[in-house]
Design a protein around this motif. Structure first.
Motif, PDB file in Angstrom:
ATOM      1  N   ARG A  37      -9.209   5.666   9.966  1.00  0.00           N
ATOM      2  CA  ARG A  37      -8.949   4.812   8.942  1.00  0.00           C
ATOM      3  C   ARG A  37      -8.421   5.605   7.885  1.00  0.00           C
ATOM      4  O   ARG A  37      -8.892   6.611   7.460  1.00  0.00           O
ATOM      5  CB  ARG A  37     -10.303   4.115   8.598  1.00  0.00           C
ATOM      6  CG  ARG A  37     -10.855   3.123   9.637  1.00  0.00           C
ATOM      7  CD  ARG A  37     -12.168   2.634   8.968  1.00  0.00           C
ATOM      8  NE  ARG A  37     -12.657   1.305   9.889  1.00  0.00           N
ATOM      9  CZ  ARG A  37     -13.639   1.408  10.799  1.00  0.00           C
ATOM     10  NH1 ARG A  37     -13.862   2.580  11.231  1.00  0.00           N
ATOM     11  NH2 ARG A  37     -14.005   0.278  11.340  1.00  0.00           N
ATOM     12  N   GLY A  85      -2.160   4.303  -2.038  1.00  0.00           N
ATOM     13  CA  GLY A  85      -1.852   3.363  -1.162  1.00  0.00           C
ATOM     14  C   GLY A  85      -0.440   3.645  -0.570  1.00  0.00           C
ATOM     15  O   GLY A  85      -0.594   3.508   0.555  1.00  0.00           O
ATOM     16  N   HIS A  88      -1.005   2.076   3.977  1.00  0.00           N
ATOM     17  CA  HIS A  88      -1.993   0.836   4.077  1.00  0.00           C
ATOM     18  C   HIS A  88      -3.533   1.542   3.962  1.00  0.00           C
ATOM     19  O   HIS A  88      -3.605   2.522   4.049  1.00  0.00           O
ATOM     20  CB  HIS A  88      -1.866   0.131   5.245  1.00  0.00           C
ATOM     21  CG  HIS A  88      -2.557   0.948   6.597  1.00  0.00           C
ATOM     22  ND1 HIS A  88      -1.958   1.724   7.383  1.00  0.00           N
ATOM     23  CD2 HIS A  88      -3.983   0.781   7.000  1.00  0.00           C
ATOM     24  CE1 HIS A  88      -2.748   2.073   8.150  1.00  0.00           C
ATOM     25  NE2 HIS A  88      -3.959   1.722   8.121  1.00  0.00           N
ATOM     26  N   LEU A  89      -4.430   0.742   3.387  1.00  0.00           N
ATOM     27  CA  LEU A  89      -5.780   1.145   3.097  1.00  0.00           C
ATOM     28  C   LEU A  89      -6.519   0.054   4.036  1.00  0.00           C
ATOM     29  O   LEU A  89      -6.523  -1.116   3.930  1.00  0.00           O
ATOM     30  CB  LEU A  89      -6.096   0.902   1.505  1.00  0.00           C
ATOM     31  CG  LEU A  89      -5.299   1.710   0.587  1.00  0.00           C
ATOM     32  CD1 LEU A  89      -5.618   1.507  -0.950  1.00  0.00           C
ATOM     33  CD2 LEU A  89      -5.678   3.323   0.907  1.00  0.00           C
ATOM     34  N   ASP A  90      -7.332   0.894   4.653  1.00  0.00           N
ATOM     35  CA  ASP A  90      -8.433   0.203   5.720  1.00  0.00           C
ATOM     36  C   ASP A  90      -9.925  -0.287   5.024  1.00  0.00           C
ATOM     37  O   ASP A  90     -10.263  -1.344   4.955  1.00  0.00           O
ATOM     38  CB  ASP A  90      -8.787   0.934   6.937  1.00  0.00           C
ATOM     39  CG  ASP A  90      -7.429   1.092   7.631  1.00  0.00           C
ATOM     40  OD1 ASP A  90      -6.917  -0.033   8.153  1.00  0.00           O
ATOM     41  OD2 ASP A  90      -6.972   2.432   7.615  1.00  0.00           O
ATOM     42  N   ALA A 126      -5.693  -2.128  -4.890  1.00  0.00           N
ATOM     43  CA  ALA A 126      -5.596  -1.875  -3.424  1.00  0.00           C
ATOM     44  C   ALA A 126      -4.945  -2.924  -2.635  1.00  0.00           C
ATOM     45  O   ALA A 126      -4.641  -2.625  -1.501  1.00  0.00           O
ATOM     46  CB  ALA A 126      -6.968  -1.416  -3.124  1.00  0.00           C
ATOM     47  N   ARG A 127      -5.365  -4.184  -3.273  1.00  0.00           N
ATOM     48  CA  ARG A 127      -5.046  -5.335  -2.480  1.00  0.00           C
ATOM     49  C   ARG A 127      -3.673  -5.452  -1.746  1.00  0.00           C
ATOM     50  O   ARG A 127      -3.508  -5.832  -0.283  1.00  0.00           O
ATOM     51  CB  ARG A 127      -4.971  -6.750  -3.208  1.00  0.00           C
ATOM     52  CG  ARG A 127      -4.725  -8.204  -2.633  1.00  0.00           C
ATOM     53  CD  ARG A 127      -5.627  -8.361  -1.276  1.00  0.00           C
ATOM     54  NE  ARG A 127      -5.089  -9.420  -0.748  1.00  0.00           N
ATOM     55  CZ  ARG A 127      -4.550  -9.443   0.271  1.00  0.00           C
ATOM     56  NH1 ARG A 127      -3.891  -8.197   0.803  1.00  0.00           N
ATOM     57  NH2 ARG A 127      -4.010 -10.671   1.159  1.00  0.00           N
ATOM     58  N   MET A 172      -3.833  -3.788   1.807  1.00  0.00           N
ATOM     59  CA  MET A 172      -4.932  -4.259   2.717  1.00  0.00           C
ATOM     60  C   MET A 172      -4.505  -5.510   3.385  1.00  0.00           C
ATOM     61  O   MET A 172      -4.047  -6.488   2.852  1.00  0.00           O
ATOM     62  CB  MET A 172      -6.300  -4.359   1.873  1.00  0.00           C
ATOM     63  CG  MET A 172      -6.779  -3.085   1.173  1.00  0.00           C
ATOM     64  SD  MET A 172      -8.300  -3.680   0.212  1.00  0.00           S
ATOM     65  CE  MET A 172      -9.557  -3.299   1.551  1.00  0.00           C
ATOM     66  N   GLY A 232      -9.399  -5.365   6.657  1.00  0.00           N
ATOM     67  CA  GLY A 232      -9.733  -4.371   5.590  1.00  0.00           C
ATOM     68  C   GLY A 232     -11.222  -4.748   4.966  1.00  0.00           C
ATOM     69  O   GLY A 232     -11.703  -5.710   5.033  1.00  0.00           O
ATOM     70  N   ILE A 277     -10.002 -10.052   4.879  1.00  0.00           N
ATOM     71  CA  ILE A 277     -10.591  -8.975   4.183  1.00  0.00           C
ATOM     72  C   ILE A 277     -12.032  -9.435   3.578  1.00  0.00           C
ATOM     73  O   ILE A 277     -12.236 -10.403   2.959  1.00  0.00           O
ATOM     74  CB  ILE A 277      -9.707  -8.444   2.927  1.00  0.00           C
ATOM     75  CG1 ILE A 277      -8.410  -8.254   3.360  1.00  0.00           C
ATOM     76  CG2 ILE A 277     -10.309  -7.515   2.227  1.00  0.00           C
ATOM     77  CD1 ILE A 277      -7.333  -8.169   2.224  1.00  0.00           C
TER      78      ILE A 277
END
Length: 217
Positions: free
Chosen positions: A3, A74, A79-81, A121-122, A125, A129, A172
């Motif tokens: 992740r 980011g 991407h951010l998990d 962050a959105r 994600m 997420g 999310i």
């Protein structure tokens, strides 16, 4: 599962333990915090363990700086998990000495900064997420001697419910873990054990998702 994790308000306690936990799973961990020495040491620990880590010193009450730092993290990862929000302000003042400006200053960190972090962050994600927040029993059992902390924890717990509802349709989910005990060096409320509870919270079945989970040790 590997992740990409972003931790806002990274420090030597619960958030540091959570960073090491995700790093041990092979995750890439980005750290945002106010203390450069603490961030440098934590990043060094993660890299020494073989993890990919990045860090940035940022005042989370500065909306523009926070959004810039989150966006940069980011973009670096693609991407951010998981996004974890940890900060709060501890000010030992009771309701008869706490000023409105002091209260708002503390809430700006412990609650308002979550908006800066999540909104930035959105874009990075997608479905699956997860957003986690370190909660506290101060939300509903506050100590009058640090009145602003209870307001922060009640506020952030409430805000997590709204964030979860707003993002659930996109797959999310958000959750706060309410730590119902005092953090200690050892025992059930040691940082490593609280971190495990935060880590476990993202594995909930979406059909039975809870936006607030108590951790009683």
């Amino acid at each position: 599962m590997t992740r990409n994790v972003l931790i806002a308000g990274a420090g030597p306690g619960v958030s540091g333990s959570l960073a090491r936990l995700y790093a041990a799973e092979g995750g890439s961990v980005g750290l945002l915090g106010a203390d450069e020495d603490v961030l440098t040491q934590l990043r060094s620990d993660l890299e020494a363990a073989g993890a990919v880590a990045g860090s940035a010193v940022v005042d989370l009450t500065d909306d523009a700086a926070t959004r810039h730092a989150v966006t940069r993290m980011g973009e670096q990862r693609g991407h951010l998990d998981v996004v974890h929000f940890n900060p709060s302000a501890y000010r030992e003042k009771d309701p008869l000495s706490l000023t409105p400006d002091e209260l708002l200053e503390d809430v700006r960190l412990g609650v308002g900064a979550l908006l800066s972090v999540v909104q930035a962050a959105r874009p990075f994600m997608g479905p699956g997420g997860r957003i986690t927040v370190t909660g506290s029993m101060a939300a509903d059992s506050p100590w009058f001697g640090a009145a602003s902390l209870g307001v922060q924890k009640a506020g952030v717990q409430n805000l997590v419910h709204s964030i979860d509802a707003a993002l659930a349709g996109d797959g999310i989910r958000a959750v706060s873990v309410t730590v119902r005990g005092l953090l200690k060096k050892d025992g059930p409320f040691a940082p490593d054990n609280v971190a495990r509870a935060l880590r476990a919270a993202i594995e909930q079945d979406e059909a039975d998702w809870r936006a607030e989970i108590p951790y009683t040790g």
